[in-house]
Design a protein around this motif. Structure first.
Motif, PDB file in Angstrom:
ATOM      1  N   THR A 819       5.165  -2.293   9.296  1.00 34.23           N
ATOM      2  CA  THR A 819       5.376  -3.488  10.115  1.00 34.23           C
ATOM      3  C   THR A 819       6.837  -3.898   9.973  1.00 34.23           C
ATOM      4  OG1 THR A 819       4.919  -5.076   8.345  1.00 34.23           O
ATOM      5  CG2 THR A 819       3.017  -4.229   9.594  1.00 34.23           C
ATOM      6  N   PRO A 820       7.352  -4.710  10.919  1.00 31.39           N
ATOM      7  CA  PRO A 820       8.748  -5.159  10.790  1.00 31.39           C
ATOM      8  C   PRO A 820       9.037  -5.821   9.445  1.00 31.39           C
ATOM      9  CG  PRO A 820       7.942  -5.651  12.985  1.00 31.39           C
ATOM     10  CD  PRO A 820       6.756  -5.147  12.199  1.00 31.39           C
ATOM     11  N   GLN A 821       8.110  -6.649   8.960  1.00 32.43           N
ATOM     12  CA  GLN A 821       8.355  -7.310   7.683  1.00 32.43           C
ATOM     13  C   GLN A 821       8.318  -6.329   6.522  1.00 32.43           C
ATOM     14  OE1 GLN A 821       5.707 -10.658   6.041  1.00 32.43           O
ATOM     15  NE2 GLN A 821       7.523 -11.727   6.761  1.00 32.43           N
ATOM     16  N   GLU A 822       7.402  -5.383   6.560  1.00 31.91           N
ATOM     17  CA  GLU A 822       7.360  -4.359   5.517  1.00 31.91           C
ATOM     18  C   GLU A 822       8.660  -3.564   5.489  1.00 31.91           C
ATOM     19  OE1 GLU A 822       2.504  -3.547   5.583  1.00 31.91           O
ATOM     20  OE2 GLU A 822       3.885  -2.139   6.546  1.00 31.91           O
ATOM     21  N   LEU A 823       9.198  -3.248   6.666  1.00 33.19           N
ATOM     22  CA  LEU A 823      10.444  -2.488   6.726  1.00 33.19           C
ATOM     23  C   LEU A 823      11.576  -3.265   6.072  1.00 33.19           C
ATOM     24  CD1 LEU A 823      12.105  -0.080   7.708  1.00 33.19           C
ATOM     25  CD2 LEU A 823      12.349  -1.230   9.918  1.00 33.19           C
ATOM     26  N   GLN A 824      11.695  -4.554   6.378  1.00 33.55           N
ATOM     27  CA  GLN A 824      12.741  -5.372   5.753  1.00 33.55           C
ATOM     28  C   GLN A 824      12.594  -5.377   4.236  1.00 33.55           C
ATOM     29  OE1 GLN A 824      12.249  -9.154   7.971  1.00 33.55           O
ATOM     30  NE2 GLN A 824      14.449  -9.012   8.295  1.00 33.55           N
ATOM     31  N   ILE A 825      11.377  -5.582   3.769  1.00 28.28           N
ATOM     32  CA  ILE A 825      11.138  -5.690   2.325  1.00 28.28           C
ATOM     33  C   ILE A 825      11.416  -4.371   1.634  1.00 28.28           C
ATOM     34  CG2 ILE A 825       9.303  -5.995   0.606  1.00 28.28           C
ATOM     35  CD1 ILE A 825       8.128  -8.145   2.498  1.00 28.28           C
ATOM     36  N   VAL A 826      10.960  -3.276   2.221  1.00 30.48           N
ATOM     37  CA  VAL A 826      11.158  -1.960   1.611  1.00 30.48           C
ATOM     38  C   VAL A 826      12.642  -1.639   1.515  1.00 30.48           C
ATOM     39  CG1 VAL A 826      10.910   0.497   2.107  1.00 30.48           C
ATOM     40  CG2 VAL A 826       8.902  -0.975   2.143  1.00 30.48           C
ATOM     41  N   ARG A 827      13.399  -1.943   2.555  1.00 27.54           N
ATOM     42  CA  ARG A 827      14.840  -1.657   2.529  1.00 27.54           C
ATOM     43  C   ARG A 827      15.545  -2.438   1.423  1.00 27.54           C
ATOM     44  NH1 ARG A 827      16.166  -1.583   9.018  1.00 27.54           N
ATOM     45  NH2 ARG A 827      15.869   0.669   9.332  1.00 27.54           N
ATOM     46  N   LEU A 828      15.190  -3.701   1.265  1.00 24.40           N
ATOM     47  CA  LEU A 828      15.808  -4.491   0.202  1.00 24.40           C
ATOM     48  C   LEU A 828      15.378  -4.004  -1.175  1.00 24.40           C
ATOM     49  CD1 LEU A 828      15.473  -8.038   1.818  1.00 24.40           C
ATOM     50  CD2 LEU A 828      17.576  -6.732   1.476  1.00 24.40           C
ATOM     51  N   ALA A 829      14.118  -3.606  -1.296  1.00 24.30           N
ATOM     52  CA  ALA A 829      13.649  -3.074  -2.574  1.00 24.30           C
ATOM     53  C   ALA A 829      14.368  -1.773  -2.911  1.00 24.30           C
ATOM     54  CB  ALA A 829      12.138  -2.845  -2.515  1.00 24.30           C
ATOM     55  N   ALA A 830      14.635  -0.939  -1.904  1.00 24.97           N
ATOM     56  CA  ALA A 830      15.337   0.329  -2.135  1.00 24.97           C
ATOM     57  C   ALA A 830      16.765   0.090  -2.617  1.00 24.97           C
ATOM     58  CB  ALA A 830      15.353   1.158  -0.853  1.00 24.97           C
ATOM     59  N   ARG A 831      17.324  -1.078  -2.280  1.00 27.98           N
ATOM     60  CA  ARG A 831      18.677  -1.412  -2.749  1.00 27.98           C
ATOM     61  C   ARG A 831      18.672  -1.954  -4.170  1.00 27.98           C
ATOM     62  NH1 ARG A 831      20.492  -5.360   1.828  1.00 27.98           N
ATOM     63  NH2 ARG A 831      21.726  -6.148   0.056  1.00 27.98           N
ATOM     64  N   GLY A 832      17.493  -2.067  -4.771  1.00 27.43           N
ATOM     65  CA  GLY A 832      17.395  -2.513  -6.152  1.00 27.43           C
ATOM     66  C   GLY A 832      17.112  -3.985  -6.331  1.00 27.43           C
ATOM     67  N   TYR A 854       3.054  -3.373  -1.862  1.00 24.14           N
ATOM     68  CA  TYR A 854       1.810  -2.685  -2.218  1.00 24.14           C
ATOM     69  C   TYR A 854       1.199  -2.008  -0.992  1.00 24.14           C
ATOM     70  CZ  TYR A 854      -3.041  -2.157  -3.821  1.00 24.14           C
ATOM     71  OH  TYR A 854      -4.283  -1.658  -4.135  1.00 24.14           O
ATOM     72  N   LYS A 855       1.299  -2.668   0.167  1.00 22.07           N
ATOM     73  CA  LYS A 855       0.769  -2.071   1.397  1.00 22.07           C
ATOM     74  C   LYS A 855       1.670  -0.959   1.921  1.00 22.07           C
ATOM     75  CE  LYS A 855       0.236  -5.496   4.199  1.00 22.07           C
ATOM     76  NZ  LYS A 855      -0.160  -6.152   5.467  1.00 22.07           N
ATOM     77  N   ALA A 856       2.976  -1.090   1.686  1.00 25.21           N
ATOM     78  CA  ALA A 856       3.922  -0.121   2.252  1.00 25.21           C
ATOM     79  C   ALA A 856       3.954   1.191   1.482  1.00 25.21           C
ATOM     80  CB  ALA A 856       5.318  -0.733   2.292  1.00 25.21           C
ATOM     81  N   TYR A 857       3.779   1.157   0.166  1.00 22.89           N
ATOM     82  CA  TYR A 857       3.906   2.378  -0.640  1.00 22.89           C
ATOM     83  C   TYR A 857       3.023   3.525  -0.136  1.00 22.89           C
ATOM     84  CZ  TYR A 857       6.636  -0.115  -4.217  1.00 22.89           C
ATOM     85  OH  TYR A 857       7.596  -0.813  -4.891  1.00 22.89           O
ATOM     86  N   PRO A 858       1.715   3.310   0.096  1.00 22.33           N
ATOM     87  CA  PRO A 858       0.888   4.434   0.578  1.00 22.33           C
ATOM     88  C   PRO A 858       1.343   4.966   1.932  1.00 22.33           C
ATOM     89  CG  PRO A 858      -0.500   2.612  -0.190  1.00 22.33           C
ATOM     90  CD  PRO A 858       0.903   2.095  -0.118  1.00 22.33           C
ATOM     91  N   LYS A 859       1.826   4.095   2.795  1.00 21.34           N
ATOM     92  CA  LYS A 859       2.294   4.545   4.099  1.00 21.34           C
ATOM     93  C   LYS A 859       3.493   5.481   3.964  1.00 21.34           C
ATOM     94  CE  LYS A 859       0.906   0.221   6.428  1.00 21.34           C
ATOM     95  NZ  LYS A 859       1.393  -0.926   7.232  1.00 21.34           N
ATOM     96  N   LEU A 860       4.327   5.207   2.954  1.00 19.13           N
ATOM     97  CA  LEU A 860       5.530   6.008   2.753  1.00 19.13           C
ATOM     98  C   LEU A 860       5.297   7.184   1.821  1.00 19.13           C
ATOM     99  CD1 LEU A 860       8.118   3.079   2.336  1.00 19.13           C
ATOM    100  CD2 LEU A 860       7.737   4.494   4.362  1.00 19.13           C
ATOM    101  N   GLY A 861       4.109   7.243   1.219  1.00 24.57           N
ATOM    102  CA  GLY A 861       3.811   8.343   0.310  1.00 24.57           C
ATOM    103  C   GLY A 861       4.512   8.230  -1.022  1.00 24.57           C
ATOM    104  N   VAL A 862       4.778   6.997  -1.471  1.00 29.35           N
ATOM    105  CA  VAL A 862       5.417   6.799  -2.773  1.00 29.35           C
ATOM    106  C   VAL A 862       4.497   5.945  -3.638  1.00 29.35           C
ATOM    107  CG1 VAL A 862       7.717   6.954  -1.757  1.00 29.35           C
ATOM    108  CG2 VAL A 862       6.654   4.704  -2.065  1.00 29.35           C
TER     109      VAL A 862
END
Length: 875
Positions: A819-832, A854-862
């Motif tokens: 989702t758009p919000q998941e994408l924002q959160i994942v990108r910021l998390a990837a930056r540390g 928690y919802k995004a990790y399975p979608k990304l396979g991590v």
């Protein structure tokens, strides 16, 4: 026991059950006085397995900013140090616990969300607010902002309020009167038949009336309104108490917080003591516990206060003012002094003005307007009264209280008729225009602003003309041209921070001179100020009008980062709209979707209808590119219904949807009225208009708009704009030369792919199938990457028509799964960034951030945060 409320109890029980399971929710229980709202809150609190914090709105505190929120959160303020520093400072300043600093009132709402989330770490949390209609405006805004952003914290928030209180975006539970059987059961059997019949008929199922009216039933055949009769019943009880007890209750009814220490200190003036409260407790009118005195029901307080004789009421407020002698009580003291005043009093008026300034500094604009207005009434001198009325009008406009703004402007204008003051007159005109614009009367606002700017000069005139330009944007080219001319004639010193912005705006709108680079304008403006001026937002928007998309993207990103850091939430919808536009123009459609989605949510949370319309219309355009007809039409219809702000983008979206679906005549009819002019959508939709006109065999219908587009392209000097113009010429001239020129020039991914598609179609029609295939394949690849389904289907069909089988559509990329919000959160998390840091950036709670990860990790396979760095997370 609650009679006849099984359905309502079930709604509340579900909300509590969800919170216990880690999901949050908010509910507004709404109904008339005495209908049982408080009883339902008591039912919610009775579960025993959730932490409960509870507060009540107090009518006499409605003029004190953040007073209601302070009472609610006072028991948990020891947890403030767990908040991000910016949020902690905002709350401490709002509650008078630290020096006031300039900021955004909604940052307090974010801090409330963070604080409640912090409390919910210890287990599910229940937040109850009774009589929300009496909350001060600042507290209401902060609580509703937090309520709308609850997600996965394990929090249940229930507000109870009378009509006409509303809470947009919050589920409602309206309370009606009890049915006949429940009303009869509540009334009980021990009542004579005649009285029973009358009470049941008059109470109309109102539980409080059913309890209190039997004690005052009479046979005179007439009766005042129900609420008045219930209050009269309570007042009758009070009148039966000892005189000393009545005196204590009078003071308690006028004291806002229930602070027993203050009540007793003030009541000492009348010789009353703590033991004198016992009869009121025995009569079930008040409760005394933990150093506070609480009335059984708001109508009890109202009955007592309204029953105080006028002369005694003045004495009570005077005594309370004397009792409130600490520096932290200065605002309450000022209001009690005002209530005790019997005529003009400059000393009290000055005290109220200081209270108003403090309220305004904490973004409590509604409270500030009330304090300024009361100070004006107490002023001795007409010129001082006019100045304070002007301040009242301005703060009321900032608070969105448009009727009050108009009333203050009218009063101030009458005074200035005999006491001319050019500066105050211009400020009143500005306030009136702001109210007119927000009321949906842009023409009146525009005329008032232009008139007001002519009556003043310098920076004040420039600001009024900036606002006039905003208004003119929705009126038409003549009005825009008029404002631009006025700005060009305005003398501003070189050191004025607005001077470079004025020059940039006038150069952009004149279209007959060299437009300076936006980066240079920003740098020159910043040189004159320590902090980013809000006027740079206008420059950012003008940069898009000038075609300086790259510069706008950089400026908008910087301003967004600064707004997040400073917590200036209210400006974000505007900036995120500009940023999303640049992302879309550069072919980063997924980024644009995430940015605009966040902007729309904030705009709705903050009540910014204009920007909600703009952002919704922009999202409709993105949906059109994807071929999502249902979503496009829904968003476009909402934007069109919201007002003129989103009309350009919404109409463009519907036109592009028709164009992508092959409904060429419908596309041309939609695009024709909006193409041309100064608005970004009106300018940028011209290539679509030309394509529709040529495909329909009516190129003349695009001629006028294309002429203006040529002028615009020449003024921008941008290679990508020249590429689009060359594509238009290729369609009009049926010319390969112009197609080649368009593809040779630097272009944006989506538009370049559309040019390749059109060129491939032209080559196929001229029987050069082999030459067409590379262009069609290149176009297909871009369209599929951008999920531009209608265009991909068209390219695939054309490629098949050349005799070459189109490759199978690739599986959606990983980013498409988020989702758009998941994408924002994942990108910021990837930056540390930590969950807490991400929450502060995106105005969410840390637990909500964790939930989305928690919802995004399975979608990304991590399986962990560390693995995010190995995934490509950009468009």
């Amino acid at each position: 026991m609650l009679y006849g409320r099984a359905a309502e109890q079930a709604v509340i029980d579900r909300l509590l059950s969800e919170a216990r399971a880690g999901r949050s929710g908010a509910l507004l229980v709404r109904g008339e006085p005495g209908i049982g709202k408080t009883a339902l809150l008591d039912h919610a609190a009775a579960g025993g397995d959730m932490r409960v914090i509870r507060g009540t709105g107090i009518e006499s505190e409605a003029e004190l900013p953040f007073a209601g929120l302070h009472l609610l959160l006072r028991p948990v303020l020891d947890r403030l140090d767990a908040l991000p520093e910016q949020q902690e400072r905002a709350v401490r300043a709002a509650f008078g616990l630290a020096a006031v600093q300039a900021g955004d009132r909604l940052l307090v709402g974010l801090a409330v969300l963070s604080l409640l989330s912090e409390l919910a770490e210890d287990g599910p949390l229940l937040v109850l607010v009774d009589d929300a209609q009496w909350l001060d405006r600042a507290s209401t805004d902060a609580l509703l902002f937090a309520a709308r952003r609850l997600d996965a914290e394990g929090i249940a928030l229930i507000l109870a309020a009378r009509d006409p209180f509303t809470a947009q975006g919050i589920a409602e539970l309206p309370l009606r009167g009890l049915d006949a059987s429940a009303a009869a059961a509540l009334l009980g059997p021990d009542i004579d038949p005649v009285t029973r019949f009358r009470v049941l008929a008059e109470a109309q199922g109102n539980p409080l009336a059913l309890i209190e009216l039997p004690r005052t039933a009479s046979g005179d055949g007439t009766a005042p309104p129900l609420t008045d009769r219930v209050q009269h019943a309570f007042l009758g009880k009070v009148r039966q108490l000892p005189e000393a007890t009545q005196g204590l209750l009078a003071v308690a009814s006028a004291e806002e917080t229930g602070d027993l220490r203050v009540v007793l200190r003030a009541a000492a003036e009348f010789g009353d003591f703590l033991e004198d409260l016992h009869p009121a407790e025995s009569a079930d009118l008040v409760r005394v516990e933990a150093g506070t005195v609480t009335f059984r029901h708001p109508l009890v307080r109202a009955a007592v206060y309204q029953g105080i004789p006028p002369s005694l009421r003045l004495a009570v407020h005077g005594a309370l003012a004397e009792a409130l002698d600490g520096p932290e009580d200065s605002d309450r003291r000022a209001w009690h002094l005002a209530m005790a005043a019997t005529g003009p009093d400059e000393e009290v008026a000055a005290e109220l003005e200081r209270t108003a300034a403090r309220a305004s500094g904490r973004s409590g604009h509604a409270a500030a307007a009330s304090a300024y207005e009361r100070a004006a009434r107490l002023s001795l001198r007409p010129d001082t009264r006019a100045r304070r009325l002007t301040l009242a009008a301005e703060t009321a406009a900032w608070a969105g209280q448009l009727d009050r703004t108009a009333a203050f402007v009218e009063q101030g204008t009458r005074l200035l008729a005999v006491l001319p003051d050019k500066t105050l007159g211009a400020r009143l005109t500005h306030a009136r225009a702001t109210a007119d614009f927000l009321r949906g009367a842009p023409r009146a606002a525009y005329e008032a602003l232009v008139e007001g700017a002519a009556a003043t000069g310098g920076t004040e005139a420039a600001r009024m003309l900036f606002q006039a330009l905003h208004t003119a944007w929705y009126l038409g080219a003549p009005e825009v041209t008029r404002v631009a001319a006025r700005l060009g004639e305005l003398p501003l010193p070189d050191g004025d921070p607005l001077a470079p912005i004025v020059a940039f705006v006038t150069a952009t709108l004149s279209r007959d001179g060299k437009i300076p680079p936006l980066a240079e304008v920003v740098a020159r403006s910043r040189e004159t100020r320590a902090r980013c001026p809000g006027d740079l937002v206008l420059a950012c928007g003008m940069g898009l009008v000038a075609g300086q998309d790259e510069e706008v993207a950089e400026t908008a990103r910087t301003l967004v980062a600064e707004a997040r850091s400073l917590g200036t939430i209210g400006i974000l919808p505007t900036l995120l709209f500009f940023l999303a536009e640049t992302e879309m123009f550069h072919g980063r459609h997924r980024d644009a979707l995430a940015t605009a989605t966040e902007g729309l949510r904030i705009a709705r949370d903050t009540g910014q209808t204009q920007w909600a319309g703009q952002l919704g219309a922009f999202l409709a355009y993105l949906a059109a590119l994807e071929g999502d007809e249902e979503r496009c039409r829904t968003l476009a219809d909402e934007a069109l219904a919201a007002g003129p702000a989103g009309h350009g983008w919404a109409t463009w979206a519907l036109g592009v949807l028709d164009l992508g679906k092959g409904r060429i005549e419908a596309a041309l009819s939609r695009l024709e009225p909006v193409a041309g002019g100064y608005q970004v959508a009106g300018t940028r939709c011209v290539p679509d208009l030309v394509e529709a006109a040529v495909r329909l065999g009516a190129p003349e219908r695009a001629a006028e708009a294309l002429s203006g587009y040529r002028t615009w392209v020449a003024g921008t000097g941008q290679p990508w704009a020249r590429a689009l113009l060359a594509r238009c010429q290729a369609l009009l001239d049926d010319s390969e030369e112009h197609f080649v020129e368009a593809l040779r020039a630097e272009g944006r991914p989506f538009e370049r792919a559309r040019t390749a598609l059109l060129y491939g179609e032209w080559l196929r029609r001229t029987r050069r199938k082999a030459d067409a295939r590379p262009h069609l394949r290149a176009a297909l690849e871009v369209f599929e990457r951008l999920a531009a389904t209608p265009w991909a289907e068209r390219a695939r069909a054309e490629l098949n028509a050349t005799g070459s089988t189109a490759p199978a559509a690739p599986a959606p990329g990983l980013l498409a799964l988020l989702t758009p919000q998941e994408l924002q959160i994942v990108r910021l998390a990837a930056r540390g960034l930590s969950n807490r840091d991400i929450a502060a950036q995106l105005f969410l709670s840390p637990r909500t951030v964790g939930y989305h990860l928690y919802k995004a990790y399975p979608k990304l396979g991590v399986a962990s945060r560390g693995e995010l760095a190995t995934i490509a997370l950009s468009d």
